[in-house]
Design an enzyme around this catalytic site. Structure first.
Site, PDB file in Angstrom:
ATOM      1  N   GLY A  12       0.823  -1.216   0.000  1.00 17.50           N
ATOM      2  CA  GLY A  12       0.000   0.000   0.000  1.00 17.50           C
ATOM      3  C   GLY A  12       0.856   1.264   0.000  1.00 17.50           C
ATOM      4  O   GLY A  12       2.091   1.213  -0.105  1.00 17.50           O
ATOM      5  N   ILE A  14       1.526   3.881   2.323  1.00 16.43           N
ATOM      6  CA  ILE A  14       2.516   4.186   3.372  1.00 16.43           C
ATOM      7  C   ILE A  14       3.441   2.987   3.586  1.00 16.43           C
ATOM      8  O   ILE A  14       4.647   3.131   3.801  1.00 16.43           O
ATOM      9  CB  ILE A  14       1.807   4.610   4.683  1.00 16.43           C
ATOM     10  CG1 ILE A  14       0.841   5.773   4.408  1.00 16.43           C
ATOM     11  CG2 ILE A  14       2.833   5.017   5.732  1.00 16.43           C
ATOM     12  CD1 ILE A  14      -0.083   6.127   5.556  1.00 16.43           C
ATOM     13  N   ASN A  34      -3.134  -8.505   1.012  1.00 16.50           N
ATOM     14  CA  ASN A  34      -4.100  -9.264   0.189  1.00 16.50           C
ATOM     15  C   ASN A  34      -4.374  -8.554  -1.139  1.00 16.50           C
ATOM     16  O   ASN A  34      -5.231  -8.987  -1.900  1.00 16.50           O
ATOM     17  CB  ASN A  34      -5.416  -9.509   0.952  1.00 16.50           C
ATOM     18  CG  ASN A  34      -6.182  -8.229   1.234  1.00 16.50           C
ATOM     19  OD1 ASN A  34      -5.700  -7.132   0.947  1.00 16.50           O
ATOM     20  ND2 ASN A  34      -7.371  -8.365   1.800  1.00 16.50           N
ATOM     21  N   ASP A  60      -4.686 -12.832   3.170  1.00 13.49           N
ATOM     22  CA  ASP A  60      -5.756 -12.032   3.771  1.00 13.49           C
ATOM     23  C   ASP A  60      -5.713 -12.267   5.277  1.00 13.49           C
ATOM     24  O   ASP A  60      -5.997 -13.377   5.745  1.00 13.49           O
ATOM     25  CB  ASP A  60      -7.115 -12.428   3.186  1.00 13.49           C
ATOM     26  CG  ASP A  60      -8.204 -11.484   3.667  1.00 13.49           C
ATOM     27  OD1 ASP A  60      -8.041 -10.896   4.762  1.00 13.49           O
ATOM     28  OD2 ASP A  60      -9.212 -11.322   2.948  1.00 13.49           O
ATOM     29  N   LEU A  61      -5.358 -11.233   6.012  1.00 13.63           N
ATOM     30  CA  LEU A  61      -5.135 -11.381   7.453  1.00 13.63           C
ATOM     31  C   LEU A  61      -6.424 -11.589   8.244  1.00 13.63           C
ATOM     32  O   LEU A  61      -6.373 -11.854   9.444  1.00 13.63           O
ATOM     33  CB  LEU A  61      -4.362 -10.174   7.985  1.00 13.63           C
ATOM     34  CG  LEU A  61      -2.931 -10.068   7.443  1.00 13.63           C
ATOM     35  CD1 LEU A  61      -2.360  -8.677   7.681  1.00 13.63           C
ATOM     36  CD2 LEU A  61      -2.031 -11.122   8.090  1.00 13.63           C
ATOM     37  N   SER A 127      -4.458   6.929  13.724  1.00 12.85           N
ATOM     38  CA  SER A 127      -4.822   8.127  12.978  1.00 12.85           C
ATOM     39  C   SER A 127      -5.268   9.238  13.926  1.00 12.85           C
ATOM     40  O   SER A 127      -5.783   8.968  15.025  1.00 12.85           O
ATOM     41  CB  SER A 127      -5.983   7.744  12.056  1.00 12.85           C
ATOM     42  OG  SER A 127      -6.614   8.886  11.574  1.00 12.85           O
ATOM     43  N   TYR A 152     -14.677   4.017   9.922  1.00  6.27           N
ATOM     44  CA  TYR A 152     -13.232   3.851   9.718  1.00  6.27           C
ATOM     45  C   TYR A 152     -12.477   4.412  10.918  1.00  6.27           C
ATOM     46  O   TYR A 152     -11.637   3.746  11.521  1.00  6.27           O
ATOM     47  CB  TYR A 152     -12.763   4.556   8.434  1.00  6.27           C
ATOM     48  CG  TYR A 152     -11.271   4.789   8.428  1.00  6.27           C
ATOM     49  CD1 TYR A 152     -10.404   3.722   8.219  1.00  6.27           C
ATOM     50  CD2 TYR A 152     -10.728   6.052   8.704  1.00  6.27           C
ATOM     51  CE1 TYR A 152      -9.020   3.909   8.268  1.00  6.27           C
ATOM     52  CE2 TYR A 152      -9.358   6.245   8.754  1.00  6.27           C
ATOM     53  CZ  TYR A 152      -8.507   5.177   8.538  1.00  6.27           C
ATOM     54  OH  TYR A 152      -7.148   5.370   8.606  1.00  6.27           O
ATOM     55  N   LYS A 156     -10.137   2.602  14.272  1.00  6.14           N
ATOM     56  CA  LYS A 156      -8.797   2.921  14.799  1.00  6.14           C
ATOM     57  C   LYS A 156      -8.853   3.106  16.323  1.00  6.14           C
ATOM     58  O   LYS A 156      -7.955   2.683  17.046  1.00  6.14           O
ATOM     59  CB  LYS A 156      -8.241   4.190  14.147  1.00  6.14           C
ATOM     60  CG  LYS A 156      -7.950   4.030  12.669  1.00  6.14           C
ATOM     61  CD  LYS A 156      -6.788   3.082  12.421  1.00  6.14           C
ATOM     62  CE  LYS A 156      -6.577   2.811  10.956  1.00  6.14           C
ATOM     63  NZ  LYS A 156      -5.615   1.734  10.689  1.00  6.14           N
ATOM     64  N   GLY A 300     -18.907  16.043   9.139  1.00  6.79           N
ATOM     65  CA  GLY A 300     -17.851  15.399   9.933  1.00  6.79           C
ATOM     66  C   GLY A 300     -16.527  16.155   9.923  1.00  6.79           C
ATOM     67  O   GLY A 300     -15.648  15.860  10.730  1.00  6.79           O
TER      68      GLY A 300
HETATM   69  P1  NAD Z   1      -3.442   1.610   1.546  1.00  4.14           P
HETATM   70  O1  NAD Z   1      -4.828   1.194   1.248  1.00  4.14           O
HETATM   71  O2  NAD Z   1      -2.619   2.153   0.442  1.00  4.14           O
HETATM   72  O3  NAD Z   1      -2.642   0.383   2.197  1.00  4.14           O
HETATM   73  C1  NAD Z   1      -3.275  -0.574   3.042  1.00  4.14           C
HETATM   74  C2  NAD Z   1      -2.922  -1.948   2.508  1.00  4.14           C
HETATM   75  O4  NAD Z   1      -3.540  -2.940   3.332  1.00  4.14           O
HETATM   76  C3  NAD Z   1      -3.423  -2.185   1.071  1.00  4.14           C
HETATM   77  O5  NAD Z   1      -2.315  -2.580   0.264  1.00  4.14           O
HETATM   78  C4  NAD Z   1      -4.459  -3.303   1.203  1.00  4.14           C
HETATM   79  O6  NAD Z   1      -4.446  -4.159   0.092  1.00  4.14           O
HETATM   80  C5  NAD Z   1      -3.993  -3.999   2.489  1.00  4.14           C
HETATM   81  N1  NAD Z   1      -5.052  -4.719   3.225  1.00  4.14           N
HETATM   82  C6  NAD Z   1      -6.272  -4.256   3.594  1.00  4.14           C
HETATM   83  N2  NAD Z   1      -6.939  -5.220   4.250  1.00  4.14           N
HETATM   84  C7  NAD Z   1      -6.127  -6.304   4.304  1.00  4.14           C
HETATM   85  C8  NAD Z   1      -6.268  -7.608   4.844  1.00  4.14           C
HETATM   86  N3  NAD Z   1      -7.388  -8.015   5.427  1.00  4.14           N
HETATM   87  N4  NAD Z   1      -5.221  -8.483   4.726  1.00  4.14           N
HETATM   88  C9  NAD Z   1      -4.066  -8.094   4.100  1.00  4.14           C
HETATM   89  N5  NAD Z   1      -3.895  -6.873   3.567  1.00  4.14           N
HETATM   90  C10 NAD Z   1      -4.907  -5.982   3.671  1.00  4.14           C
HETATM   91  O7  NAD Z   1      -3.505   2.636   2.767  1.00  4.14           O
HETATM   92  P2  NAD Z   1      -2.367   3.568   3.389  1.00  4.14           P
HETATM   93  O8  NAD Z   1      -2.729   4.975   3.102  1.00  4.14           O
HETATM   94  O9  NAD Z   1      -1.039   3.057   3.021  1.00  4.14           O
HETATM   95  O10 NAD Z   1      -2.641   3.335   4.925  1.00  4.14           O
HETATM   96  C11 NAD Z   1      -1.853   2.445   5.706  1.00  4.14           C
HETATM   97  C12 NAD Z   1      -2.371   2.463   7.127  1.00  4.14           C
HETATM   98  O11 NAD Z   1      -2.296   3.788   7.631  1.00  4.14           O
HETATM   99  C13 NAD Z   1      -3.833   2.048   7.253  1.00  4.14           C
HETATM  100  O12 NAD Z   1      -3.975   1.305   8.444  1.00  4.14           O
HETATM  101  C14 NAD Z   1      -4.552   3.364   7.349  1.00  4.14           C
HETATM  102  O13 NAD Z   1      -5.770   3.247   8.026  1.00  4.14           O
HETATM  103  C15 NAD Z   1      -3.554   4.185   8.154  1.00  4.14           C
HETATM  104  N6  NAD Z   1      -3.710   5.633   7.976  1.00  4.14           N
HETATM  105  C16 NAD Z   1      -3.673   6.168   6.711  1.00  4.14           C
HETATM  106  C17 NAD Z   1      -3.841   7.537   6.538  1.00  4.14           C
HETATM  107  C18 NAD Z   1      -3.813   8.142   5.154  1.00  4.14           C
HETATM  108  O14 NAD Z   1      -4.253   9.278   5.001  1.00  4.14           O
HETATM  109  N7  NAD Z   1      -3.320   7.462   4.142  1.00  4.14           N
HETATM  110  C19 NAD Z   1      -4.042   8.367   7.666  1.00  4.14           C
HETATM  111  C20 NAD Z   1      -4.067   7.795   8.930  1.00  4.14           C
HETATM  112  C21 NAD Z   1      -3.895   6.412   9.086  1.00  4.14           C
END
Ligand code: NAD
Ligand code: UDP
Length: 345
Positions: A12, A14, A34, A60-61, A127, A152, A156, A300
């Site tokens: 993903g 980050i 996944n 898939d976790l 978050s 969502y 968290k 919101g």
């Molecule tokens: P993203 O969607 O790009 O990455 C998340 C990854 O998790 C994806 O690649 C997805 O395929 C994978 N995933 C989801 N459910 C899964 C499962 N059941 N099993 C295995 N893999 C799974 O999101 P991101 O922006 O990289 O965010 C990463 C984390 O940071 C997340 O937990 C998100 O909630 C948190 N976060 C993101 C932001 C933001 O603005 N991007 C802000 C605060 C917190």
């Protein structure tokens, strides 16, 4: 021998930037994902940047057995960073159970598998949404967690509560929960970045898609907030700064420098920008006029969210280094790169 680190959600946005930072710092990285919101091509991008191809386990976790099997295979790992989650705020309002199920069952399985395999060092992606509508800014970690405005966000908050409970009877485990403010931008190479599926929820990818001609205009959600220009203020943080904070948190755990079994840190720059300031910064960097229109407030949204990042500055010895123009420039470079690919140019 390199220290092995598991990165869930590693393909993903980050997760992939953090994987690059980990590899560049000498760690062996195993990505677990996944691919529900990412692509395995990201692995190629990580290899292009670092010269090393991380192993990808497509798992898939939410499935306990899949989780147990992959952890047993990598039980020599010394730590885990748990990014895996669904993150679209608007979609979570429409499908709350999917969000609670995915985000919380994957967390619970991962926690259990981590302890079963004595991995013991766990970093969680939280978050700023856990603060709900704070009474004032800047926000420090001791502010009360309030009910977030979306399923969502609430997933968290509940996740942090689950970890607090779990750690009580699992004292070999140490957790750091990192509360991100507004991550934007992309790797300076333009090789990896955010890949929003469908219409973006977030401001920055929306802006770059309008500038790239994918969308007609940006809607600015309200200009009647009590801020300097009436639009909401957020604390934007470059994704590479965010990735570097994970390395510092990991080092703290591996070196046993943590002061409690569960610690929480805000990750933000401590500076706030309005929506109009972001638009103008984008126009300056890109040389393009952005088509935008002010419309009603989005439900919101709160007027102002700014972090007090002092705790992370001191305890993690980390500070956000990249400024707004670097954030905006890298996001724009990434958008142009995606469009070149999509248009087959
Ligand atoms: P993203 O969607 O790009 O990455 C998340 C990854 O998790 C994806 O690649 C997805 O395929 C994978 N995933 C989801 N459910 C899964 C499962 N059941 N099993 C295995 N893999 C799974 O999101 P991101 O922006 O990289 O965010 C990463 C984390 O940071 C997340 O937990 C998100 O909630 C948190 N976060 C993101 C932001 C933001 O603005 N991007 C802000 C605060 C917190
Ligand atoms: N925003 C906007 N138009 C959009 C998307 C976002 O005006 O299409 C505003 C939103 O109201 C908020 C800021 O941009 O004030 C940041 O929103 P984003 O969704 O990126 O992050 P949030 O802070 O809501 O998590």
């Amino acid at each position: 021998m390199k220290t092995k680190i598991l990165v869930t959600g590693g393909t993903g946005y980050i997760g992939s930037h953090t994987a690059v930072s980990l590899i560049e710092s000498g760690y062996e990285v195993v990505l677990i994902d996944n691919l529900s919101n990412s692509s395995k091509e990201t692995v190629v991008g990580i290899q292009e940047i670092t010269g090393t191809k991380p192993k990808l386990e497509v798992v898939d976790l939410t499935y306990k057995k899949q989780c147990a099997d992959v952890f047993a295979k990598h039980n020599d790992a010394k730590g885990l960073i748990h990014f895996a989650a669904l993150k679209a705020v608007g979609e979570s309002v429409k499908r709350p159970l999917q969000y609670y199920y995915n985000n919380l069952s994957s967390l619970m399985n991962t926690l259990e598998c981590t302890v079963d395999n004595q991995i013991n060092n766990f970093i969680f992606s939280s978050s700023a949404t856990v603060y709900g509508k704070p009474d004032n800014v800047p926000i420090s970690e001791d502010f009360e967690m309030k009910r977030p405005f979306s399923p969502y966000g609430n997933s968290k908050k509940i996740a942090e509560e689950i970890m607090e409970d779990f750690i009580v009877s699992n004292d070999s485990l140490s957790i750091i929960s990192l509360r991100y403010f507004n991550p934007i931008g992309a790797h300076e190479s333009g090789i990896i970045g955010e890949l929003p599926t469908g219409t973006p929820n977030n401001l920055m990818p929306y802006i770059t898609q309008v500038a790239a001609g994918v969308r007609e205009k940006l809607l600015v959600f309200g200009n009647d907030y009590p801020t300097r220009d009436g639009t909401p203020i957020r604390d934007y943080i470059h994704v590479v700064d965010l990735a570097e904070a994970h390395l510092k948190a990991l080092k703290r755990l591996l070196d046993r420098e943590n002061e409690k079994t569960m610690e929480v840190f805000n990750l933000g720059s401590g500076k706030g920008y309005t929506v109009l300031e972001i638009i103008h910064a984008f126009e300056k960097v890109s040389g393009k006029q952005l088509n935008y229109e002010v419309t009603a407030r989005r439900e919101g949204d709160v007027p102002e969210l700014i972090s007090l990042p002092d705790l992370a500055n001191i305890k993690l010895q980390w500070k956000a280094k990249r400024d707004l123009s670097e954030m905006v420039k890298s996001a724009w470079e990434w958008e142009k790169k995606i469009r070149t690919k999509v248009n087959g140019e």
